[in-house]
Design a protein around this motif. Structure first.
Motif, PDB file in Angstrom:
ATOM      1  N   ARG A  31      62.510  80.971  59.858  1.00  0.00           N
ATOM      2  CA  ARG A  31      61.844  80.657  58.583  1.00  0.00           C
ATOM      3  C   ARG A  31      62.657  81.204  57.413  1.00  0.00           C
ATOM      4  NH1 ARG A  31      57.797  83.873  55.712  1.00  0.00           N
ATOM      5  NH2 ARG A  31      56.712  82.530  54.247  1.00  0.00           N
ATOM      6  N   ASN A  32      63.078  80.302  56.540  1.00  0.00           N
ATOM      7  CA  ASN A  32      63.786  80.689  55.307  1.00  0.00           C
ATOM      8  C   ASN A  32      64.982  81.607  55.572  1.00  0.00           C
ATOM      9  OD1 ASN A  32      61.849  79.225  53.907  1.00  0.00           O
ATOM     10  ND2 ASN A  32      60.549  81.014  53.583  1.00  0.00           N
ATOM     11  N   LYS A  33      65.706  81.324  56.648  1.00  0.00           N
ATOM     12  CA  LYS A  33      66.906  82.097  57.002  1.00  0.00           C
ATOM     13  C   LYS A  33      66.616  83.590  57.201  1.00  0.00           C
ATOM     14  CE  LYS A  33      69.904  78.843  54.619  1.00  0.00           C
ATOM     15  NZ  LYS A  33      70.908  78.620  53.590  1.00  0.00           N
ATOM     16  N   THR A  34      65.438  83.883  57.773  1.00  0.00           N
ATOM     17  CA  THR A  34      65.055  85.265  58.071  1.00  0.00           C
ATOM     18  C   THR A  34      64.846  85.408  59.577  1.00  0.00           C
ATOM     19  OG1 THR A  34      62.659  84.913  57.965  1.00  0.00           O
ATOM     20  CG2 THR A  34      63.800  85.336  55.865  1.00  0.00           C
ATOM     21  N   THR A  35      64.442  86.594  59.988  1.00  0.00           N
ATOM     22  CA  THR A  35      64.137  86.826  61.402  1.00  0.00           C
ATOM     23  C   THR A  35      62.736  86.341  61.765  1.00  0.00           C
ATOM     24  OG1 THR A  35      63.385  89.065  60.903  1.00  0.00           O
ATOM     25  CG2 THR A  35      65.690  88.811  61.597  1.00  0.00           C
ATOM     26  N   ASP A  36      61.959  85.900  60.777  1.00  0.00           N
ATOM     27  CA  ASP A  36      60.629  85.348  61.068  1.00  0.00           C
ATOM     28  C   ASP A  36      60.764  84.049  61.854  1.00  0.00           C
ATOM     29  OD1 ASP A  36      58.784  87.099  60.049  1.00  0.00           O
ATOM     30  OD2 ASP A  36      58.515  86.062  58.144  1.00  0.00           O
ATOM     31  N   ASP A  37      60.039  83.944  62.968  1.00  0.00           N
ATOM     32  CA  ASP A  37      59.962  82.666  63.661  1.00  0.00           C
ATOM     33  C   ASP A  37      58.593  82.049  63.379  1.00  0.00           C
ATOM     34  OD1 ASP A  37      58.292  84.176  65.298  1.00  0.00           O
ATOM     35  OD2 ASP A  37      59.701  84.270  66.960  1.00  0.00           O
ATOM     36  N   GLN A  38      58.317  80.887  63.954  1.00  0.00           N
ATOM     37  CA  GLN A  38      57.098  80.159  63.611  1.00  0.00           C
ATOM     38  C   GLN A  38      55.847  80.872  64.114  1.00  0.00           C
ATOM     39  OE1 GLN A  38      55.547  78.397  61.505  1.00  0.00           O
ATOM     40  NE2 GLN A  38      56.514  76.420  61.872  1.00  0.00           N
ATOM     41  N   ALA A  39      54.887  81.070  63.221  1.00  0.00           N
ATOM     42  CA  ALA A  39      53.610  81.716  63.569  1.00  0.00           C
ATOM     43  C   ALA A  39      52.646  80.645  64.070  1.00  0.00           C
ATOM     44  CB  ALA A  39      53.037  82.439  62.357  1.00  0.00           C
ATOM     45  N   HIS A  40      52.642  80.410  65.373  1.00  0.00           N
ATOM     46  CA  HIS A  40      51.789  79.370  65.944  1.00  0.00           C
ATOM     47  C   HIS A  40      50.357  79.832  66.141  1.00  0.00           C
ATOM     48  CE1 HIS A  40      54.060  75.678  66.883  1.00  0.00           C
ATOM     49  NE2 HIS A  40      55.091  76.473  66.721  1.00  0.00           N
ATOM     50  N   TRP A  41      50.167  81.114  66.437  1.00  0.00           N
ATOM     51  CA  TRP A  41      48.796  81.590  66.634  1.00  0.00           C
ATOM     52  C   TRP A  41      48.815  83.105  66.738  1.00  0.00           C
ATOM     53  CZ3 TRP A  41      45.442  80.717  71.584  1.00  0.00           C
ATOM     54  CH2 TRP A  41      44.083  80.653  71.257  1.00  0.00           C
ATOM     55  N   VAL A  42      48.111  83.753  65.853  1.00  0.00           N
ATOM     56  CA  VAL A  42      47.930  85.204  65.915  1.00  0.00           C
ATOM     57  C   VAL A  42      46.427  85.439  66.013  1.00  0.00           C
ATOM     58  CG1 VAL A  42      48.391  87.428  64.833  1.00  0.00           C
ATOM     59  CG2 VAL A  42      49.964  85.511  64.454  1.00  0.00           C
ATOM     60  N   VAL A  43      46.015  86.124  67.071  1.00  0.00           N
ATOM     61  CA  VAL A  43      44.597  86.379  67.328  1.00  0.00           C
ATOM     62  C   VAL A  43      44.461  87.885  67.537  1.00  0.00           C
ATOM     63  CG1 VAL A  43      42.597  85.694  68.715  1.00  0.00           C
ATOM     64  CG2 VAL A  43      44.571  84.162  68.573  1.00  0.00           C
ATOM     65  N   TRP A  44      43.607  88.532  66.748  1.00  0.00           N
ATOM     66  CA  TRP A  44      43.508  89.994  66.865  1.00  0.00           C
ATOM     67  C   TRP A  44      42.050  90.457  66.806  1.00  0.00           C
ATOM     68  CZ3 TRP A  44      44.804  87.346  62.570  1.00  0.00           C
ATOM     69  CH2 TRP A  44      44.279  87.725  61.334  1.00  0.00           C
ATOM     70  N   ASN A  45      41.876  91.717  67.198  1.00  0.00           N
ATOM     71  CA  ASN A  45      40.544  92.314  67.375  1.00  0.00           C
ATOM     72  C   ASN A  45      39.726  91.552  68.418  1.00  0.00           C
ATOM     73  OD1 ASN A  45      41.129  94.395  65.671  1.00  0.00           O
ATOM     74  ND2 ASN A  45      39.874  93.681  63.972  1.00  0.00           N
ATOM     75  N   ILE A  46      40.427  91.016  69.429  1.00  0.00           N
ATOM     76  CA  ILE A  46      39.744  90.442  70.587  1.00  0.00           C
ATOM     77  C   ILE A  46      39.045  91.609  71.289  1.00  0.00           C
ATOM     78  CG2 ILE A  46      40.035  89.209  72.768  1.00  0.00           C
ATOM     79  CD1 ILE A  46      42.760  88.176  71.589  1.00  0.00           C
ATOM     80  N   PRO A  47      37.743  91.518  71.575  1.00  0.00           N
ATOM     81  CA  PRO A  47      37.025  92.658  72.151  1.00  0.00           C
ATOM     82  C   PRO A  47      37.650  93.165  73.455  1.00  0.00           C
ATOM     83  CG  PRO A  47      35.485  90.967  71.431  1.00  0.00           C
ATOM     84  CD  PRO A  47      36.865  90.365  71.317  1.00  0.00           C
ATOM     85  N   ALA A  48      37.528  94.461  73.659  1.00  0.00           N
ATOM     86  CA  ALA A  48      38.098  95.111  74.847  1.00  0.00           C
ATOM     87  C   ALA A  48      37.496  94.573  76.136  1.00  0.00           C
ATOM     88  CB  ALA A  48      37.889  96.622  74.765  1.00  0.00           C
ATOM     89  N   SER A  49      36.271  94.050  76.067  1.00  0.00           N
ATOM     90  CA  SER A  49      35.612  93.520  77.271  1.00  0.00           C
ATOM     91  C   SER A  49      36.144  92.140  77.662  1.00  0.00           C
ATOM     92  CB  SER A  49      34.103  93.434  77.036  1.00  0.00           C
ATOM     93  OG  SER A  49      33.830  92.600  75.909  1.00  0.00           O
ATOM     94  N   SER A  50      36.949  91.524  76.804  1.00  0.00           N
ATOM     95  CA  SER A  50      37.451  90.171  77.077  1.00  0.00           C
ATOM     96  C   SER A  50      38.537  90.189  78.146  1.00  0.00           C
ATOM     97  CB  SER A  50      38.025  89.549  75.803  1.00  0.00           C
ATOM     98  OG  SER A  50      37.032  89.394  74.834  1.00  0.00           O
ATOM     99  N   THR A  51      38.560  89.126  78.931  1.00  0.00           N
ATOM    100  CA  THR A  51      39.624  88.949  79.925  1.00  0.00           C
ATOM    101  C   THR A  51      40.348  87.623  79.715  1.00  0.00           C
ATOM    102  OG1 THR A  51      38.037  87.987  81.467  1.00  0.00           O
ATOM    103  CG2 THR A  51      38.470  90.366  81.675  1.00  0.00           C
ATOM    104  N   GLY A  52      40.105  86.996  78.557  1.00  0.00           N
ATOM    105  CA  GLY A  52      40.793  85.749  78.275  1.00  0.00           C
ATOM    106  C   GLY A  52      40.216  85.037  77.069  1.00  0.00           C
ATOM    107  N   LEU A  53      40.848  83.908  76.758  1.00  0.00           N
ATOM    108  CA  LEU A  53      40.401  83.014  75.690  1.00  0.00           C
ATOM    109  C   LEU A  53      40.180  81.638  76.303  1.00  0.00           C
ATOM    110  CD1 LEU A  53      42.965  84.044  72.907  1.00  0.00           C
ATOM    111  CD2 LEU A  53      40.585  84.789  73.127  1.00  0.00           C
TER     112      LEU A  53
END
Length: 196
Positions: free
Chosen positions: A88-110
């Motif tokens: 992205r824009n000649k930087t080290t950033d690559d494409q952000a396809h999906w960022v998912v956070w604060n997934i509960p600790a009890s989760s075992t998947g999406l």
């Protein structure tokens, strides 16, 4: 001398098998990420991409994702999906396809077909360059296969990060907030380019 050498060779596998000297517990198994629909390193099926029939540009249906062996003390999970072959824009950033956070600790998947929305009822946040949703792979047909990486992190905390209007800024904020809190990580990859 030869019997001493043979005894030494027989002892090495036992030490390796026990994983330690002194009789402590064996090490916990590593956290493992799996994705239904394709094997690690194989091609991602069209149904999970922007090339699926009827899918709007920049969208797609997310695959079912599972993880096992989360370490003790896990308070939340972060999933980062990105295209390693886009700069992205000649930087080290690559494409952000999906960022998912604060997934509960009890989760075992999406689940397959994760619903859209910045914050889900369980407190999970999500963003992509398209918006508050999964962005399927969309590499052009006239180039090489792109490498799409799914990374799951087990954290010893929940993150005090809210989505901003920019997926790259939000991802950077999430990654910065994770530092010093990562208990385990697992990675799963897939390849894709649009059908000819």
């Amino acid at each position: 001398m030869r019997s001493l050498f043979v005894t030494f060779l027989l002892t090495i596998p036992l030490l390796a098998q026990n994983g330690r000297q002194g009789g402590g517990p064996p090490p916990a198994p590593a956290m493992k990420l799996t994705i239904s629909g394709f094997e690690d390193g194989d091609q991602i099926p069209v149904k999970f991409t922007q090339a699926a029939p009827g899918v709007a540009v920049g969208e797609g249906m997310s695959p079912a994702i599972q993880w096992t062996n989360a370490p003790a003390g896990t308070q939340s999970f972060v999933l980062n999906m990105h295209d390693e072959d886009v700069s992205r824009n000649k930087t080290t950033d690559d494409q952000a396809h999906w960022v998912v956070w604060n997934i509960p600790a009890s989760s075992t998947g999406l689940p397959e077909g994760m619903p859209k929305g910045s914050q889900l009822p369980d407190g999970t946040y999500q963003i992509s360059v398209t918006g508050p949703m999964y962005r399927g792979p969309g590499a052009p047909a006239n180039g090489p296969f792109h490498h799409y990486m799914f990374e799951i992190y087990a954290l010893d905390t929940k993150l005090d990060v809210k989505p901003s209007g920019d997926a790259f800024e939000t991802r950077a904020n999430v990654m910065r907030a994770m530092q010093g809190h990562i208990l385990a990580k697992s990675v799963y990859g897939g390849l894709f380019r649009r059908p000819q």
